[in-house]
Design a protein around this motif. Sequence first.
Motif, mmCIF file in Angstrom:
data_model
loop_
_atom_site.group_PDB
_atom_site.id
_atom_site.type_symbol
_atom_site.label_atom_id
_atom_site.label_comp_id
_atom_site.label_asym_id
_atom_site.label_seq_id
_atom_site.Cartn_x
_atom_site.Cartn_y
_atom_site.Cartn_z
ATOM 1 N N GLU A 1 0.818 -1.208 0.000
ATOM 2 C CA GLU A 1 0.000 0.000 0.000
ATOM 3 C C GLU A 1 0.858 1.267 0.000
ATOM 4 N N VAL A 2 2.079 1.167 0.514
ATOM 5 C CA VAL A 2 2.966 2.321 0.635
ATOM 6 C C VAL A 2 3.813 2.529 -0.610
ATOM 7 N N MET A 3 4.254 1.450 -1.222
ATOM 8 C CA MET A 3 5.219 1.530 -2.322
ATOM 9 C C MET A 3 4.532 1.819 -3.663
ATOM 10 N N SER A 4 5.109 2.741 -4.419
ATOM 11 C CA SER A 4 4.524 3.133 -5.703
ATOM 12 C C SER A 4 4.472 1.964 -6.678
ATOM 13 N N ARG A 5 5.466 1.079 -6.605
ATOM 14 C CA ARG A 5 5.543 -0.063 -7.523
ATOM 15 C C ARG A 5 4.446 -1.086 -7.276
ATOM 16 N N THR A 6 3.889 -1.117 -6.074
ATOM 17 C CA THR A 6 2.972 -2.195 -5.700
ATOM 18 C C THR A 6 1.591 -1.726 -5.228
ATOM 19 N N LYS A 7 1.387 -0.428 -5.136
ATOM 20 C CA LYS A 7 0.141 0.055 -4.534
ATOM 21 C C LYS A 7 -1.100 -0.227 -5.382
ATOM 22 N N LYS A 8 -0.905 -0.601 -6.648
ATOM 23 C CA LYS A 8 -2.045 -0.933 -7.498
ATOM 24 C C LYS A 8 -2.334 -2.427 -7.527
ATOM 25 N N ARG A 9 -1.630 -3.195 -6.703
ATOM 26 C CA ARG A 9 -1.924 -4.616 -6.612
ATOM 27 C C ARG A 9 -3.332 -4.826 -6.068
ATOM 28 N N PRO A 10 -3.934 -6.004 -6.289
ATOM 29 C CA PRO A 10 -5.356 -6.202 -5.963
ATOM 30 C C PRO A 10 -5.764 -5.883 -4.529
ATOM 31 N N ILE A 11 -4.924 -6.218 -3.538
ATOM 32 C CA ILE A 11 -5.336 -5.982 -2.151
ATOM 33 C C ILE A 11 -5.289 -4.490 -1.790
ATOM 34 N N PRO A 12 -4.159 -3.794 -1.953
ATOM 35 C CA PRO A 12 -4.173 -2.367 -1.627
ATOM 36 C C PRO A 12 -5.117 -1.552 -2.509
ATOM 37 N N ALA A 13 -5.400 -2.045 -3.716
ATOM 38 C CA ALA A 13 -6.336 -1.344 -4.601
ATOM 39 C C ALA A 13 -7.783 -1.587 -4.199
ATOM 40 N N GLY A 14 -8.013 -2.477 -3.231
ATOM 41 C CA GLY A 14 -9.359 -2.723 -2.728
ATOM 42 C C GLY A 14 -10.188 -3.661 -3.581
ATOM 43 N N LYS B 1 14.477 2.013 -6.535
ATOM 44 C CA LYS B 1 13.278 2.115 -5.699
ATOM 45 C C LYS B 1 13.615 2.326 -4.221
ATOM 46 N N ASN B 2 14.780 2.859 -3.940
ATOM 47 C CA ASN B 2 15.236 3.015 -2.555
ATOM 48 C C ASN B 2 14.261 3.834 -1.714
ATOM 49 N N ALA B 3 13.696 4.887 -2.293
ATOM 50 C CA ALA B 3 12.768 5.742 -1.545
ATOM 51 C C ALA B 3 11.522 4.967 -1.116
ATOM 52 N N ASP B 4 11.068 4.078 -1.996
ATOM 53 C CA ASP B 4 9.896 3.260 -1.670
ATOM 54 C C ASP B 4 10.180 2.341 -0.494
ATOM 55 N N TYR B 5 11.327 1.671 -0.529
ATOM 56 C CA TYR B 5 11.662 0.745 0.551
ATOM 57 C C TYR B 5 11.898 1.492 1.861
ATOM 58 N N THR B 6 12.447 2.686 1.763
ATOM 59 C CA THR B 6 12.641 3.504 2.965
ATOM 60 C C THR B 6 11.298 3.874 3.573
ATOM 61 N N ALA B 7 10.354 4.302 2.735
ATOM 62 C CA ALA B 7 9.021 4.682 3.216
ATOM 63 C C ALA B 7 8.284 3.498 3.821
ATOM 64 N N ALA B 8 8.492 2.305 3.233
ATOM 65 C CA ALA B 8 7.813 1.103 3.728
ATOM 66 C C ALA B 8 8.544 0.456 4.903
ATOM 67 N N LYS B 9 9.725 1.005 5.257
ATOM 68 C CA LYS B 9 10.540 0.491 6.358
ATOM 69 C C LYS B 9 10.956 -0.961 6.143
ATOM 70 N N VAL B 10 11.283 -1.272 4.891
ATOM 71 C CA VAL B 10 11.800 -2.597 4.555
ATOM 72 C C VAL B 10 13.317 -2.497 4.502
ATOM 73 N N PRO B 11 14.048 -3.301 5.276
ATOM 74 C CA PRO B 11 15.504 -3.162 5.370
ATOM 75 C C PRO B 11 16.263 -3.748 4.181
ATOM 76 N N MET B 12 15.941 -3.271 2.988
ATOM 77 C CA MET B 12 16.715 -3.688 1.824
ATOM 78 C C MET B 12 18.135 -3.134 1.938
ATOM 79 N N MET B 13 19.053 -3.741 1.218
ATOM 80 C CA MET B 13 20.456 -3.380 1.335
ATOM 81 C C MET B 13 20.722 -1.881 1.152
ATOM 82 N N PRO B 14 20.144 -1.211 0.133
ATOM 83 C CA PRO B 14 20.412 0.221 -0.012
ATOM 84 C C PRO B 14 19.910 1.054 1.169
#
Length: 311
Positions: free
Chosen positions: A86-99, A204-217
């Motif tokens: 729901e937070v990440m621009s790449r995934t926010k249109k997926r079926p669940i966050p899209a409702g 997509k570093n900004a997306d992962y930062t916003a979602a608080k996912v500890p990706m390497m970058p």
Amino acid sequence: MSLVERQDMLDQDSAVWSGGEGAVSDYVALLKPRVMSLVIFTAFVGMMMAPGSIHPVLGAVAILCIAIGAGASGALNMWYDADIDEVMSRTKKRPIPAGKITPNEAFAFGMMLSVGSVLTLGLLVNWFAGAFLAFTIFFYVVVYTMWLKRSTPQNIVIGGAAGAFPPMVGWAAVTGGVSLESFALFLIIFMWTPPHFWALALVKNADYTAAKVPMMPVVAGETSTRHQILLYSILLAPVGMAPYFLGFASPIYGGVAAVFGAAFIGFAADLWRKREGDAARKACMNLFKFSILYLFSLFALLLGESLVAGI
């Protein structure tokens, strides 16, 4: 967050999301069809390269079960990661966050496909392959999605094993076991995954930062991530030649793998050098796109050689 607490949260969210009226296309999207296509292809290569033979109908059943198992993993991943998506621009249109689909529907869909694919593969093909598929689904959903993804920057390194298992499952469908050769196929994908994924994660570093996912970058920084991408690319080059070194691929494959491995290192070195602005972003995407071509080309060549050998 415990699994029970998480489900309670998703249940509350589903009351807000419209959900419940998903079209067929929404359920297809839950299966992550692009990821599924890679799973089908690599599993098919593993099956075709395995010694011995399998009835064409059983072979088709095995590939279908592996594909459905991969889709089930994708659906359960989207169920658990709905808050991140729901937070990440790449995934926010997926079926669940899209409702379009509720979390409970996605969970039920994923579990039904998981159980069905494992039981069908076990009953109709062999139980070792069925158990291996079950372990693959468990590894992706529980080990990677529920644990590693939110707890360590090594998430994609360890969790990448789930995406590397399909050729071994395909091999097991034919032989009822695994071998050094099937492990070599696993290792190519396993070593390929970090530089492939981290190249996109830099973009997509900004997306992962916003979602608080500890990706390497996010955790180690972009400079360290570039170092590791280059390191993994250097290690990948000889691993990609492993089928030739082990004697189950031709010198032609060995030569192509060497050239593509060198090119992979070249793209990684370009990414390592270019660290700012549009040039850096372009270098990341160039490596990401080439990495797809690299994996497809090596496995396509292995498939071609196995088909020629069978004529």
